[in-house]
Design a protein around this motif. Structure first.
Motif, PDB file in Angstrom:
ATOM      1  N   ILE A   7      80.528  22.617  52.721  1.00  0.00           N
ATOM      2  CA  ILE A   7      79.728  23.826  52.510  1.00  0.00           C
ATOM      3  C   ILE A   7      80.584  24.936  51.900  1.00  0.00           C
ATOM      4  O   ILE A   7      80.153  25.642  50.979  1.00  0.00           O
ATOM      5  N   ALA A   8      81.808  25.091  52.398  1.00  0.00           N
ATOM      6  CA  ALA A   8      82.712  26.101  51.851  1.00  0.00           C
ATOM      7  C   ALA A   8      83.015  25.812  50.386  1.00  0.00           C
ATOM      8  O   ALA A   8      83.089  26.737  49.554  1.00  0.00           O
ATOM      9  N   CYS A   9      83.170  24.548  50.037  1.00  0.00           N
ATOM     10  CA  CYS A   9      83.441  24.159  48.650  1.00  0.00           C
ATOM     11  C   CYS A   9      82.275  24.533  47.735  1.00  0.00           C
ATOM     12  O   CYS A   9      82.464  25.103  46.658  1.00  0.00           O
ATOM     13  N   VAL A  10      81.062  24.233  48.174  1.00  0.00           N
ATOM     14  CA  VAL A  10      79.877  24.542  47.368  1.00  0.00           C
ATOM     15  C   VAL A  10      79.718  26.054  47.190  1.00  0.00           C
ATOM     16  O   VAL A  10      79.474  26.545  46.080  1.00  0.00           O
ATOM     17  N   ILE A  11      79.873  26.798  48.264  1.00  0.00           N
ATOM     18  CA  ILE A  11      79.726  28.254  48.183  1.00  0.00           C
ATOM     19  C   ILE A  11      80.812  28.860  47.301  1.00  0.00           C
ATOM     20  O   ILE A  11      80.551  29.744  46.479  1.00  0.00           O
ATOM     21  N   ALA A  12      82.037  28.379  47.448  1.00  0.00           N
ATOM     22  CA  ALA A  12      83.147  28.928  46.666  1.00  0.00           C
ATOM     23  C   ALA A  12      82.972  28.652  45.178  1.00  0.00           C
ATOM     24  O   ALA A  12      83.170  29.544  44.344  1.00  0.00           O
ATOM     25  N   PHE A  13      82.606  27.421  44.824  1.00  0.00           N
ATOM     26  CA  PHE A  13      82.416  27.132  43.402  1.00  0.00           C
ATOM     27  C   PHE A  13      81.180  27.825  42.836  1.00  0.00           C
ATOM     28  O   PHE A  13      81.141  28.167  41.651  1.00  0.00           O
ATOM     29  N   LEU A  42      87.991  34.501  40.699  1.00  0.00           N
ATOM     30  CA  LEU A  42      89.279  33.861  40.973  1.00  0.00           C
ATOM     31  C   LEU A  42      89.408  33.458  42.445  1.00  0.00           C
ATOM     32  O   LEU A  42      89.952  32.396  42.763  1.00  0.00           O
ATOM     33  N   ALA A  43      88.897  34.293  43.341  1.00  0.00           N
ATOM     34  CA  ALA A  43      88.923  33.946  44.763  1.00  0.00           C
ATOM     35  C   ALA A  43      88.043  32.722  45.027  1.00  0.00           C
ATOM     36  O   ALA A  43      88.412  31.838  45.816  1.00  0.00           O
ATOM     37  N   GLY A  44      86.889  32.649  44.382  1.00  0.00           N
ATOM     38  CA  GLY A  44      86.021  31.482  44.531  1.00  0.00           C
ATOM     39  C   GLY A  44      86.667  30.227  43.994  1.00  0.00           C
ATOM     40  O   GLY A  44      86.559  29.148  44.595  1.00  0.00           O
ATOM     41  N   LEU A  45      87.374  30.339  42.881  1.00  0.00           N
ATOM     42  CA  LEU A  45      88.079  29.185  42.328  1.00  0.00           C
ATOM     43  C   LEU A  45      89.168  28.711  43.281  1.00  0.00           C
ATOM     44  O   LEU A  45      89.295  27.513  43.564  1.00  0.00           O
ATOM     45  N   ILE A  49      89.022  25.101  45.252  1.00  0.00           N
ATOM     46  CA  ILE A  49      90.053  24.071  45.091  1.00  0.00           C
ATOM     47  C   ILE A  49      90.655  23.712  46.445  1.00  0.00           C
ATOM     48  O   ILE A  49      90.866  22.540  46.759  1.00  0.00           O
ATOM     49  N   TYR A  50      90.936  24.718  47.263  1.00  0.00           N
ATOM     50  CA  TYR A  50      91.501  24.459  48.589  1.00  0.00           C
ATOM     51  C   TYR A  50      90.535  23.643  49.451  1.00  0.00           C
ATOM     52  O   TYR A  50      90.940  22.696  50.121  1.00  0.00           O
ATOM     53  N   ALA A  51      89.252  24.001  49.412  1.00  0.00           N
ATOM     54  CA  ALA A  51      88.259  23.266  50.197  1.00  0.00           C
ATOM     55  C   ALA A  51      88.136  21.832  49.706  1.00  0.00           C
ATOM     56  O   ALA A  51      88.010  20.900  50.502  1.00  0.00           O
TER      57      ALA A  51
END
Length: 83
Positions: A7-13, A42-45, A49-51
């Motif tokens: 979920i964090a990955c989807v929201i961040a991207f 940039l924070a979302g990217l 990537i981290y997620a």
């Protein structure tokens, strides 16, 4: 924990693409440019990537085939369910 990182990955991207396009619209379009769009992008990217790396680390056993039946022969209930 895998669901949390997914979920964090989807929201961040999503934030990366949304605010990235807003930043590009500020550079090349009629919208005025503001640095907050670029910073959020940039924070979302970075978070995306981290997620994604966390998801890869948590699911490393899937590529080895260890996720199918980790209790094979050890748990009677699992044997009945998978039979």
């Amino acid at each position: 924990m895998k669901k949390f990182w997914a979920i964090a990955c989807v929201i961040a991207f999503t934030a990366f693409w949304t605010f990235g396009f807003l930043a590009l619209a500020g550079l090349f379009g009629d919208r005025p440019f503001d640095w907050t769009s670029a910073l959020i992008s940039l924070a979302g990217l970075g978070l995306g990537i981290y997620a994604r790396l966390q998801i890869n680390a948590l699911t490393a056993s899937i590529t080895k085939g260890m996720h199918v039946r980790p209790t094979q022969g050890e748990d009677e209930f699992a044997e009945k369910v998978h039979a």
